[in-house]
Design an enzyme around this catalytic site. Structure first.
Site, short mmCIF file in Angstrom:
data_model
loop_
_atom_site.label_atom_id
_atom_site.label_comp_id
_atom_site.label_asym_id
_atom_site.label_seq_id
_atom_site.Cartn_x
_atom_site.Cartn_y
_atom_site.Cartn_z
N ASP A 67 -28.75 27.13 9.47
CA ASP A 67 -30.88 27.05 9.88
C ASP A 67 -30.51 26.79 11.36
O ASP A 67 -29.43 26.41 11.76
CB ASP A 67 -31.33 26.39 8.71
CG ASP A 67 -31.01 24.06 9.19
OD1 ASP A 67 -30.49 24.35 9.78
OD2 ASP A 67 -31.27 23.71 8.56
N ASP A 136 -38.12 14.10 2.70
CA ASP A 136 -39.13 14.21 1.74
C ASP A 136 -37.88 15.39 0.78
O ASP A 136 -38.36 15.85 -0.41
CB ASP A 136 -39.91 15.40 2.26
CG ASP A 136 -39.33 16.84 2.77
OD1 ASP A 136 -38.13 16.86 3.02
OD2 ASP A 136 -39.96 18.09 3.21
N HIS A 138 -35.66 17.79 1.34
CA HIS A 138 -34.85 19.14 1.93
C HIS A 138 -33.60 19.21 2.06
O HIS A 138 -32.91 17.82 2.35
CB HIS A 138 -35.50 20.04 2.88
CG HIS A 138 -35.56 19.26 4.34
ND1 HIS A 138 -36.40 18.99 5.07
CD2 HIS A 138 -34.80 19.38 4.55
CE1 HIS A 138 -36.12 18.61 5.61
NE2 HIS A 138 -35.17 18.47 5.79
N GLU A 143 -38.21 23.31 1.85
CA GLU A 143 -38.80 22.21 2.17
C GLU A 143 -39.13 22.57 0.47
O GLU A 143 -39.51 22.80 0.20
CB GLU A 143 -39.95 22.18 3.19
CG GLU A 143 -40.19 22.21 4.24
CD GLU A 143 -39.94 21.27 5.09
OE1 GLU A 143 -39.14 20.83 4.21
OE2 GLU A 143 -39.52 20.93 6.39
C1 GLP Z 1 -33.23 19.36 9.71
C2 GLP Z 1 -32.06 19.44 9.48
C3 GLP Z 1 -31.30 19.49 7.60
C4 GLP Z 1 -31.04 17.98 8.48
C5 GLP Z 1 -32.25 17.46 8.27
C6 GLP Z 1 -31.88 15.41 8.31
O1 GLP Z 1 -34.33 19.05 8.26
N1 GLP Z 1 -32.86 20.70 8.28
O2 GLP Z 1 -30.15 20.13 7.25
O3 GLP Z 1 -30.25 17.46 6.93
O4 GLP Z 1 -32.91 17.13 9.23
O5 GLP Z 1 -31.55 15.17 9.49
P1 GLP Z 1 -31.17 14.13 9.74
O6 GLP Z 1 -29.74 14.09 9.21
O7 GLP Z 1 -30.79 13.32 11.27
O8 GLP Z 1 -31.71 12.82 9.56
#
Ligand code: GLP
Length: 268
Positions: A67, A136, A138, A143
């Site tokens: 993404d 959440d 995702h 989402e």
């Molecule tokens: C963002 C990214 C996800 C990632 C998530 C969790 O939303 N789009 O790919 O898994 O953050 O991030 P973190 O690893 O910093 O908790």
């Protein structure tokens, strides 16, 4: 689904890096799906170490990221292209032309989404997709409420995700509200998925993902439908799993198979 629980994020990241490295050694021409966020940072630094100290060769590897934020140029310090260069690509011998991060500045996102999907297909599909998870539940930026069949497209960030990511942007106001993201359907087509989750703030999402029903309200739960998923967790992220004892049993069974020692068979 295989659930591996390690004592610390460091140990879990080393375990995940070994899985990625095994694939790259066995299949030097392969396509990896990569993720951003705080979670895969230690995995990436371990891969960098393996490249520098053990000669792990990425020269024929192709990568696709999940993404990108809409509107951020690759030079923006919070863009996912910038993140990947700084935390992985600049330190290994991957050919930058073979690294793909969605373009957050595409003008026609519908067309661009189709193109990104086509590029993945042209590369032979994703062999191993690295994933983190949002609080959440995702995956990528899918989402709650995202179709479980969705493909690469624009998504609006959920308020929880905006709050979670505000730490990187200095304030909630500065967090982009839109992202272009692979869909759940795109992710489910990768041949293997490797999801990492660390810390107590991920424990509810992980319990829902692994032991809850398959639901678009927790898009990571769609991984229950995938044929080959490995979840690598630390103790804190695993804390709310009800079937913990069984996951430990499975791990000791794997060790038995590796050593060829089955304790219930008497030695002659
Ligand atoms: C963002 C990214 C996800 C990632 C998530 C969790 O939303 N789009 O790919 O898994 O953050 O991030 P973190 O690893 O910093 O908790």
């Amino acid at each position: 689904m295989r659930v591996i629980i390690e004592s610390t994020p460091e140990a879990a990241s080393r375990r995940a890096a070994q899985m990625v490295a095994r694939l790259v050694r066995q299949k030097p021409v392969c396509t990896l799906g990569l993720a951003t966020g705080g979670t895969p940072l230690k995995l990436y630094s371990e891969l960098i170490r393996m490249h520098q100290e053990e000669g792990l060769d990425f020269s024929r590897v192709t990568t696709f990221n999940l993404d990108e934020y809409v509107g951020l140029p690759p030079s923006h310090e919070q863009s996912y292209r910038y993140f990947m260069q700084k935390n992985l690509f600049d330190h290994i011998n991957v050919d930058v032309r073979n690294t793909n991060v969605p373009d957050g500045r595409a003008l026609d996102f519908e067309k661009y989404g189709e193109r990104y999907e086509q590029m993945i297909a042209d590369a032979g599909g994703i062999e191993l997709q690295v994933l983190g998870i949002g609080t959440d539940g995702h995956i990528a930026f899918n989402e709650p409420g995202s179709s479980l069949g969705s493909r690469t497209r624009l998504k609006t960030l959920a308020p929880e995700t905006v709050r979670d990511n505000a730490r990187f942007f200095g304030s909630e106001k500065a967090v982009p509200r839109l992202a272009i993201t692979m869909g759940v359907g795109t992710i489910l087509e990768s041949r293997r998925c490797l999801l990492l989750a660390f810390g107590e703030n991920k424990a509810d999402a992980i319990a829902a993902t692994i032991e809850g029903p398959v639901t678009a309200q927790v898009t990571a739960s769609a991984l229950q439908l995938h044929r080959e998923v490995v979840m690598v967790l630390d103790e804190a992220a695993a804390a709310k799993l009800a079937r913990r004892e069984y996951y430990d049993e499975v791990e000791s069974a794997h060790r038995m198979l590796e050593t060829g020692k089955l304790p219930w068979i008497e030695e002659a």
